[in-house]
Design a protein around this motif. Structure first.
Motif, PDB file in Angstrom:
ATOM      1  N   ARG A   1       0.831  -1.222   0.000  1.00  0.00           N
ATOM      2  CA  ARG A   1       0.000   0.000   0.000  1.00  0.00           C
ATOM      3  C   ARG A   1       0.854   1.257   0.000  1.00  0.00           C
ATOM      4  NH1 ARG A   1      -3.312  -2.688   4.608  1.00  0.00           N
ATOM      5  NH2 ARG A   1      -1.186  -2.558   5.294  1.00  0.00           N
TER       6      ARG A   1
ATOM      7  N   GLU B   1       3.278  -6.611 -11.644  1.00  0.00           N
ATOM      8  CA  GLU B   1       2.294  -6.732 -10.569  1.00  0.00           C
ATOM      9  C   GLU B   1       2.250  -8.138  -9.975  1.00  0.00           C
ATOM     10  OE1 GLU B   1       0.838  -3.734 -13.620  1.00  0.00           O
ATOM     11  OE2 GLU B   1       1.628  -5.766 -13.690  1.00  0.00           O
TER      12      GLU B   1
ATOM     13  N   GLY C   1       1.481   2.322  -3.365  1.00  0.00           N
ATOM     14  CA  GLY C   1       0.316   2.642  -4.184  1.00  0.00           C
ATOM     15  C   GLY C   1      -0.477   1.442  -4.667  1.00  0.00           C
ATOM     16  N   TYR C   2      -0.145   0.257  -4.179  1.00  0.00           N
ATOM     17  CA  TYR C   2      -0.897  -0.942  -4.560  1.00  0.00           C
ATOM     18  C   TYR C   2      -1.975  -1.189  -3.508  1.00  0.00           C
ATOM     19  CZ  TYR C   2       2.919  -1.800  -7.809  1.00  0.00           C
ATOM     20  OH  TYR C   2       3.838  -1.684  -8.818  1.00  0.00           O
ATOM     21  N   GLY C   3      -3.199  -0.748  -3.794  1.00  0.00           N
ATOM     22  CA  GLY C   3      -4.295  -0.846  -2.840  1.00  0.00           C
ATOM     23  C   GLY C   3      -5.077  -2.133  -2.901  1.00  0.00           C
ATOM     24  N   VAL C   4      -4.843  -2.948  -3.936  1.00  0.00           N
ATOM     25  CA  VAL C   4      -5.607  -4.188  -4.120  1.00  0.00           C
ATOM     26  C   VAL C   4      -4.645  -5.353  -4.287  1.00  0.00           C
ATOM     27  CG1 VAL C   4      -7.238  -5.408  -5.623  1.00  0.00           C
ATOM     28  CG2 VAL C   4      -7.526  -2.965  -5.220  1.00  0.00           C
ATOM     29  N   SER C   5      -4.913  -6.419  -3.533  1.00  0.00           N
ATOM     30  CA  SER C   5      -4.190  -7.678  -3.710  1.00  0.00           C
ATOM     31  C   SER C   5      -5.200  -8.720  -4.144  1.00  0.00           C
ATOM     32  CB  SER C   5      -3.541  -8.128  -2.401  1.00  0.00           C
ATOM     33  OG  SER C   5      -2.564  -7.209  -1.992  1.00  0.00           O
TER      34      SER C   5
ATOM     35  N   HIS D   1      -0.557  -7.732  -7.082  1.00  0.00           N
ATOM     36  CA  HIS D   1      -0.971  -6.459  -6.502  1.00  0.00           C
ATOM     37  C   HIS D   1      -1.315  -5.509  -7.644  1.00  0.00           C
ATOM     38  CE1 HIS D   1       0.382  -7.563  -2.516  1.00  0.00           C
ATOM     39  NE2 HIS D   1       1.573  -7.860  -2.992  1.00  0.00           N
TER      40      HIS D   1
ATOM     41  N   GLU E   1      -2.971  -1.252  -8.371  1.00  0.00           N
ATOM     42  CA  GLU E   1      -3.225   0.041  -7.733  1.00  0.00           C
ATOM     43  C   GLU E   1      -4.647   0.131  -7.186  1.00  0.00           C
ATOM     44  OE1 GLU E   1      -2.239   3.059 -10.567  1.00  0.00           O
ATOM     45  OE2 GLU E   1      -0.133   2.469 -10.622  1.00  0.00           O
ATOM     46  N   ASP E   2      -5.606  -0.324  -7.969  1.00  0.00           N
ATOM     47  CA  ASP E   2      -7.015  -0.271  -7.581  1.00  0.00           C
ATOM     48  C   ASP E   2      -7.774  -1.289  -8.415  1.00  0.00           C
ATOM     49  OD1 ASP E   2      -7.314   0.942 -10.141  1.00  0.00           O
ATOM     50  OD2 ASP E   2      -7.205   2.944  -9.269  1.00  0.00           O
ATOM     51  N   THR E   3      -9.097  -1.336  -8.267  1.00  0.00           N
ATOM     52  CA  THR E   3      -9.874  -2.341  -8.996  1.00  0.00           C
ATOM     53  C   THR E   3      -9.874  -2.086 -10.500  1.00  0.00           C
ATOM     54  OG1 THR E   3     -11.924  -1.137  -8.509  1.00  0.00           O
ATOM     55  CG2 THR E   3     -11.338  -2.995  -7.058  1.00  0.00           C
ATOM     56  N   ASP E   4      -9.786  -0.836 -10.918  1.00  0.00           N
ATOM     57  CA  ASP E   4      -9.688  -0.557 -12.356  1.00  0.00           C
ATOM     58  C   ASP E   4      -8.391  -1.126 -12.927  1.00  0.00           C
ATOM     59  OD1 ASP E   4     -12.121   0.783 -12.423  1.00  0.00           O
ATOM     60  OD2 ASP E   4     -11.201   2.758 -12.092  1.00  0.00           O
TER      61      ASP E   4
END
Length: 149
Positions: free
Chosen positions: A59, A90, A62-66, A108, A110-113
């Motif tokens: 995080r 990633e 900047g990697y908010g999603v795993s 990982h 950044e976000d769901t997009d």
């Protein structure tokens, strides 16, 4: 290589904090620094110690999603598909598995997009993969920082 109790003590200390000076390791196990150094070199040469790493919070970068991704492969195309995965920044881990999925990937984004783009543009359309399932990590309650020694 056969590990004795002293090797295991050294490994426990270094796994806890790889930056522990040999002099401190030696003090803790009542041994000379030179002997600790020799043992560590021997374990490195034998591949017991594979490297030294900084444990970085995804995080903070900047990697908010795993996510974990299960993939089914097409026979005869596995090698090129796996090589493609290994080239994606990633992707953190690629495991060949038994069961429903031939391959499990930890990654990982950044976000769901960004996860969607990664899945659709770089993984799902890769020749050699026939099916996938993405499991987004909602939280991590426990993650070991090392192996049991």
């Amino acid at each position: 290589m056969e590990l004795d109790d002293t090797d295991r003590q050294i490994l426990r200390i270094l796994q806890e904090d790889a930056r522990t000076p040999f002099s401190e390791v030696a003090r803790r196990i009542d041994m000379s620094s030179a002997t600790v150094h020799d043992r560590v070199n021997r374990m490195e040469d034998a591949g017991v110690i594979e490297g030294y790493h900084a444990n970085v919070d995804a995080r903070a970068l900047g990697y908010g999603v795993s996510a974990f991704v299960g993939l089914r492969t097409e026979q005869g195309r596995e090698e090129e598909a796996l090589a493609h995965l290994a080239g994606l920044p990633e992707v953190q881990e690629v495991h060949l598995t038994t069961g429903q999925w031939d391959v499990m990937v930890r990654l990982h984004a950044e976000d769901t997009d960004a996860l969607r783009d990664l899945m659709f543009d770089h993984i799902a359309d890769t020749e050699g993969f026939t099916r996938s399932q993405t499991m987004v990590v909602l939280g991590t309650d426990y993650e070991a920082e090392g192996l049991p020694i």
